[in-house]
Write an enzyme that holds these catalytic residues in place. Structure first.
Site, mmCIF file in Angstrom:
data_model
loop_
_atom_site.group_PDB
_atom_site.id
_atom_site.type_symbol
_atom_site.label_atom_id
_atom_site.label_comp_id
_atom_site.label_asym_id
_atom_site.label_seq_id
_atom_site.Cartn_x
_atom_site.Cartn_y
_atom_site.Cartn_z
ATOM 1 C CD GLU A 108 11.689 -5.946 5.847
ATOM 2 O OE1 GLU A 108 10.579 -5.382 5.906
ATOM 3 O OE2 GLU A 108 12.136 -6.452 4.823
ATOM 4 N N GLY B 36 9.607 4.216 4.325
ATOM 5 C CA GLY B 36 8.274 4.696 3.958
ATOM 6 C C GLY B 36 7.198 4.050 4.810
ATOM 7 C CB ALA B 37 4.895 2.035 4.909
ATOM 8 C CD GLU C 94 6.811 -5.944 4.891
ATOM 9 O OE1 GLU C 94 7.055 -4.719 4.898
ATOM 10 O OE2 GLU C 94 7.603 -6.802 4.473
ATOM 11 C CG HIS D 224 4.678 -2.013 -1.207
ATOM 12 N ND1 HIS D 224 5.419 -2.398 -2.312
ATOM 13 C CD2 HIS D 224 5.408 -2.392 -0.128
ATOM 14 C CE1 HIS D 224 6.528 -2.974 -1.908
ATOM 15 N NE2 HIS D 224 6.552 -2.974 -0.581
ATOM 16 C CD GLU D 225 4.673 -1.347 3.240
ATOM 17 O OE1 GLU D 225 4.986 -2.513 3.532
ATOM 18 O OE2 GLU D 225 5.452 -0.547 2.662
ATOM 19 C CG HIS E 238 4.940 -6.658 1.828
ATOM 20 N ND1 HIS E 238 5.751 -7.456 1.063
ATOM 21 C CD2 HIS E 238 5.548 -5.434 1.856
ATOM 22 C CE1 HIS E 238 6.800 -6.743 0.628
ATOM 23 N NE2 HIS E 238 6.690 -5.513 1.093
ATOM 24 C CD GLU F 170 10.059 -5.270 0.289
ATOM 25 O OE1 GLU F 170 9.228 -4.634 -0.391
ATOM 26 O OE2 GLU F 170 9.968 -5.390 1.533
HETATM 27 N N1 BES Z 1 9.429 -4.042 4.003
HETATM 28 C C1 BES Z 1 9.572 -2.678 3.592
HETATM 29 C C2 BES Z 1 9.979 -1.767 4.702
HETATM 30 C C3 BES Z 1 11.435 -1.831 5.041
HETATM 31 C C4 BES Z 1 12.339 -1.315 4.187
HETATM 32 C C5 BES Z 1 11.904 -2.381 6.191
HETATM 33 C C6 BES Z 1 13.691 -1.367 4.505
HETATM 34 C C7 BES Z 1 13.220 -2.447 6.490
HETATM 35 C C8 BES Z 1 14.127 -1.917 5.660
HETATM 36 C C9 BES Z 1 8.274 -2.128 3.023
HETATM 37 O O1 BES Z 1 7.411 -3.087 2.535
HETATM 38 C C10 BES Z 1 8.656 -1.275 1.879
HETATM 39 O O2 BES Z 1 9.091 -1.800 0.899
HETATM 40 N N2 BES Z 1 8.512 0.032 2.008
HETATM 41 C C11 BES Z 1 8.919 0.982 1.022
HETATM 42 C C12 BES Z 1 7.755 1.629 0.349
HETATM 43 C C13 BES Z 1 7.175 0.760 -0.715
HETATM 44 C C14 BES Z 1 5.919 1.338 -1.288
HETATM 45 C C15 BES Z 1 8.129 0.495 -1.852
HETATM 46 C C16 BES Z 1 9.710 2.034 1.755
HETATM 47 O O3 BES Z 1 9.639 2.063 2.983
HETATM 48 O O4 BES Z 1 10.399 2.802 1.104
HETATM 49 ZN ZN ZN Z 2 7.884 -3.836 0.651
#
Ligand code: BES
Ligand code: ZN
Length: 915
Positions: A130, A274-275, A277, A310-311, A314, A333
């Protein structure tokens, strides 16, 4: 024929992508069969797809996205074919209506410092796709509305990569013939669910896992796994517990079940975000997986719980129903942040703990999203254009997006469902009935929630409500109260305005739900009866503001009430009401709504700070006179000594508004002045309440056997805050006792929270004992990367005293443990300083800006995403006082002048300069 193509992006040929230009794909990809021969220097990727023309769009060539790939072979239905390159796209013409396409490429994961696509971290392979990383793995229609069935074969050296993972179910594995370099093996995975390419993942390496079998309510068995490096297994229990709670919660609150036999989480220490999904194979930054009481703080434990949630959430909101295009990002999101916030609240046993979580969430929104919404990067929750989509994973998409979803819940409330939870859950059910398996838009979501609640305010106001998706900027709601003693009425007039944002000079009125209560002289909630109503309702009610200005008249009031407006922070707006100090003190002492009770204390502190910034001079040594009055100090003493308020809430009330938040309340920002005033306030709280801090420490420092629950975390937080203030008080009194006790506490602590809080108390008061404690801390945790990150960031975020922090930051970058390539480490030193230490960063000599400029350029060559985030440290430059303002602009201009910038960083600095 072997053809090598190097298609690195060249120059600033930045293309703007517009939401209005959306076109359905010309082809669908139904199946993807991928085979990887994993090798750090040269990984071979064989991609066999079945495609068919999309009959809904005119016939046209197939254009596949690719980036930094070496293309070796293209076959259509098994036959060599002609193709051309257009920029980085692979273009095939004259294709049949349905066909098989085979593409063979190679990549170099070990040189992939962007950490997008396939990369190597600690000798293991990971992917991040992503938003647009899959194109760095193979040529593809790398867009979220193309959903395909994947099967994946991984082949690798068995000794180096014993674990081979991808999405879905493991259908075969075994040995391969011995290669030149030893025994190889393979694993084949099949994902039973169709997915967009951004949810693809693979992992290969030496990993171990914690496993848990669970049985769902319906009796289905699932295997949950958390994969980490050998040696980290003792830090996986909390992540696993959080995952089990997540599975149970989504089923209980929304009826959404785990749809996979196997659900895996894998941790990596090199991760941009951070992570992520990925379907059935979430990949996490170690920061949001690894925790035990010796290495992780209460805040870490709580972050892990919400990120794991969160993940996992998703899996339905994002994966089963995904985004039609990246402009719809908040569809997944914003909704999923809302869900993880609700999850964390629902896990709280006590109502007060729920309120604490709400206050923390609002604090993030107001200190990070409100500035974004007022600055050069302001954009609607559903943006209209972007250059680099990675730049739009913003607090607006996430946190404001979550508030928009929360308002929908509020606006479907009814008599029997006062919070709107049942109505919202019905809306979710309808959303899945309509759209499961599809790639949809924010409109589709809002429509489903409204349609499931036809009698609601949301349904009635839907087109206007959706302005929250299309208009950027934070609305201001101005409230005026008028009490009429003869008529015994109180009229509250609410007016809304929203300032222009880039590209949006004029705004139409929003739909703004405003939670309201009226307090009597005794502090109790008064019954609320609007003119024309036949009966009164006790407690809070929601007024819905839809016009520029509206008045609400309440009847049967014997005395002028104190209004408690925007209870629970029902809308992401700035509320302006000309409260007197006496009214705020009344709310702070009595409001039944914990959010507004906290807010009253914050308003008092903001008022004092803003008045001081406007009127009190800073002396040459950076200090200034008393800022806080006795009434405020008395109220804080009362809170600290309160017999029934819980510690976490006290901690929040006693925490002064941040320098960043204060800066937003001013038209012209002098970061040094704000810092001096806020430090004076801290010092005053420390000295004036010394005995109360001692009492608070005595009452809270022993929390028994460690568990990270809200109650005992709150007590540890308040004990830590007490130590910080006692060490601060010792600065002026010369007392050696409390710093000594703090050092002892640091040494004896039974958990990281207490240990780190003690260390932070010494560091933030710049006590001479701090150096000794820092050295000891490093020695104790030298092998724990996440703890060393804390060690770095504590030093780079310490209060600046006479410009000492920047030299310390430069020194820390020379430390043997520093690395620019590891995002966590780079952020713990550089971003923490530039974005979390305003007074250290905004120096009169502009040295902070020089430093920023060099680091942005240096990082951009390695990892554009990390660089572009750092580049945003100067977003608010135009608000700065001189000479900061001119110096900051010069620094941004210097970055923007580079001809080799990534489009990520280019977009940020160009917008900052308003071009
Ligand atoms: N889908 C995102 C990860 C992501 C973020 C992929 C930006 C590509 C670009 C994931 O679900 C996400 O939102 N992660 C957050 C943490 C969450 C608890 C808000 C993150 O990685 O900061
Ligand atoms: Zn997310």
């Amino acid at each position: 024929m072997l053809q090598m193509i190097d298609d690195r992006e060249t120059g600033p040929g930045a293309v703007v992508i517009n939401r209005a230009d959306y076109l359905a794909p010309a082809y669908w990809i139904d199946t993807v069969d991928l085979c990887f021969d994993l090798d750090p220097a040269k990984t071979r990727v064989l991609n066999k797809m079945t495609l068919r023309r999309n009959p809904d769009v005119p016939a046209q060539p197939l254009k596949l996205d690719g980036e930094e790939l070496n293309l070796a072979r293209v076959l259509v239905n098994g036959q060599g074919t002609s193709f051309k390159m257009e920029g980085s796209q692979l273009v095939l013409c004259d294709l049949p209506d349905a066909f098989e396409l085979e593409i063979f490429t190679t990549t170099c994961p070990s040189k992939n410092t962007k950490l997008m696509g396939l990369y190597v971290s600690n000798d293991s392979f990971f992917t991040q796709c992503e938003a647009e990383g899959f194109r760095r793995i193979t040529y593809f229609l790398d867009r979220p509305d193309v959903m395909a069935s994947y099967s994946v074969t991984l082949r690798a050296d068995k000794a180096k990569y014993p674990v081979l993972l991808s999405n879905g179910n493991l259908v075969a594995h075994g040995a391969l013939e011995d290669g030149a370099n030893g025994a190889r093996h393979f694993a084949k995975w099949v994902d039973p669910h169709k997915k967009p390419s951004y949810l693809f993942a693979l992992v290969a390496g030496q990993l171990v896992s914690r496993e848990q079998r669970i049985t769902s309510r319906a009796g289905k068995e699932h295997l949950l796994q958390v994969y980490v490096r050998p040696g980290d297994l003792d830090k996986t229990e909390h992540a696993m517990t959080s995952l089990m709670h997540s599975v149970a919660w989504d089923e209980a609150r929304f009826g959404l079940k785990l749809d996979l036999e196997r659900f895996m989480i894998v941790a990596t220490s090199d991760f941009n975000m951070g992570a992520m999904e990925n379907k059935g194979l979430n990949i996490f930054n170690t920061k949001y997986v690894l925790a035990n009481q010796a290495t992780a703080t209460d805040v870490d434990f709580s972050n892990i719980e919400s990120v794991v949630g969160h993940e996992y959430f998703h899996n339905w909101t994002g994966n089963r129903i995904t985004c039609r295009d990246w402009f719809q990002l908040s569809l997944k999101e914003g909704l999923t942040v809302f869900r993880d916030q609700e999850f964390s609240q629902d896990l709280c046993a006590e109502a007060s703990a729920r309120a604490v979580k709400r206050i923390e969430d609002v604090r993030v929104l107001r200190t990070a999203q409100f500035p974004e919404d007022a600055g050069p990067m302001a954009h609607p929750v559903r943006p209209d254009s972007y250059i680099e989509i990675s730049n739009f994973y913003t607090v607006t998409i996430y946190e404001k997006g979550a508030e928009v979803v929360r308002m929908m819940q509020t606006l479907v409330a009814s008599i029997n469902d006062p919070l709107g939870r049942d109505g919202f859950a019905r809306g979710m059910t309808l959303y899945f009935e309509r759209h499961d398996g599809q790639a949809v838009t924010c409109d589709d979501f809002a429509q489903a929630i409204a349609d499931a609640n036809p009698m609601s305010d949301l349904a009635r106001l839907l087109p206007q409500f959706k302005r929250w998706y299309s208009q950027a900027g934070t609305p201001r709601v101005e409230a005026l109260g008028a009490y009429d003693a003869t008529a015994r009425t109180y009229t509250l007039t609410l007016s809304q305005t929203c300032w222009p944002t880039p590209g949006q000079p004029v705004k139409e009125p929003f739909v703004i739900p405003v939670g309201l209560g009226l307090l009597g002289v005794d502090g109790q909630d008064l019954p609320l009866q609007l003119e024309g109503e036949t009966s009164a309702l006790a407690g809070t009610r929601t007024l819905v503001l839809t016009q520029d200005s509206e008045s609400f008249t309440f009847v049967n009031l014997d005395a002028e009430p104190v209004p408690s407006i925007l209870r629970g922070f029902t809308a992401p707006v700035v509320l302006e009401f000309d409260y007197t100090d006496a009214q705020l003190l009344h709310l702070l002492a009595h409001d039944s709504d914990p959010f507004n009770r906290w807010e009253a204390g914050q308003r008092l502190a903001v008022n004092s700070a803003v008045n001081a910034i406007k009127s009190i001079a800073v002396s040459a040594d950076g200090t200034c006179a008393n800022v806080l009055n006795d009434a405020y100090l008395g109220a804080m003493r009362e809170v600290l000594r309160h017999p029934t308020l819980d510690s976490a809430f006290k901690d929040l009330v006693l925490t002064l508004p941040s320098e960043t938040y204060l800066a937003e309340q001013l038209d012209v920002v002098d970061p040094q002045h704000i810092h001096a005033v806020r430090e004076a306030m801290r010092q005053q709280l420390a000295t004036a309440l010394k005995a109360d801090w001692e009492a608070a420490y005595a009452a809270n420092h022993d929390t028994g056997a460690y568990t990270p629950d809200p109650e005992s975390s709150g007590r540890r937080a308040l004990a830590g805050m007490a130590l910080t203030h006692l060490c601060l008080a010792a600065r002026t009194s010369g007392d050696a006792v409390w710093p000594g006790k703090t050092l002892q506490r640091f040494k004896d602590a039974g958990n990281m929270t207490d240990r780190f809080n003690a260390l932070a108390a010494l560091v933030s008061s710049s006590h001479p004992l701090a150096d000794q404690a820092l050295a000891l801390f490093h020695a104790m945790f030298k092998d724990e990367a996440l703890v060393i990150d804390k060690w770095f960031s504590l030093q780079t975020s310490a209060p600046d005293r006479g410009g000492n922090i920047l030299p310390a930051v430069k020194q820390l970058m020379k430390h043997a443990d520093f690395s620019l390539k590891n995002p966590n480490r780079a952020r713990s030193v550089i971003s923490t300083f530039c974005q979390g230490n305003p007074a250290g960063f905004h120096r009169l000599d502009a040295a902070g800006y020089h430093f920023w400029c060099e680091r942005v350029i240096e990082l951009d060559a390695l990892n554009p995403q990390v660089a572009a985030r750092l580049a945003r440290a100067l977003d608010r430059w135009s608000k700065l006082a001189e000479p900061y303002r001119s110096n900051a602009r010069q620094a941004i201009t210097r970055v923007a002048a580079r001809t080799d910038l990534s489009k990520d960083t280019l977009e940020v600095v160009t917008r900052a300069l308003g071009q």
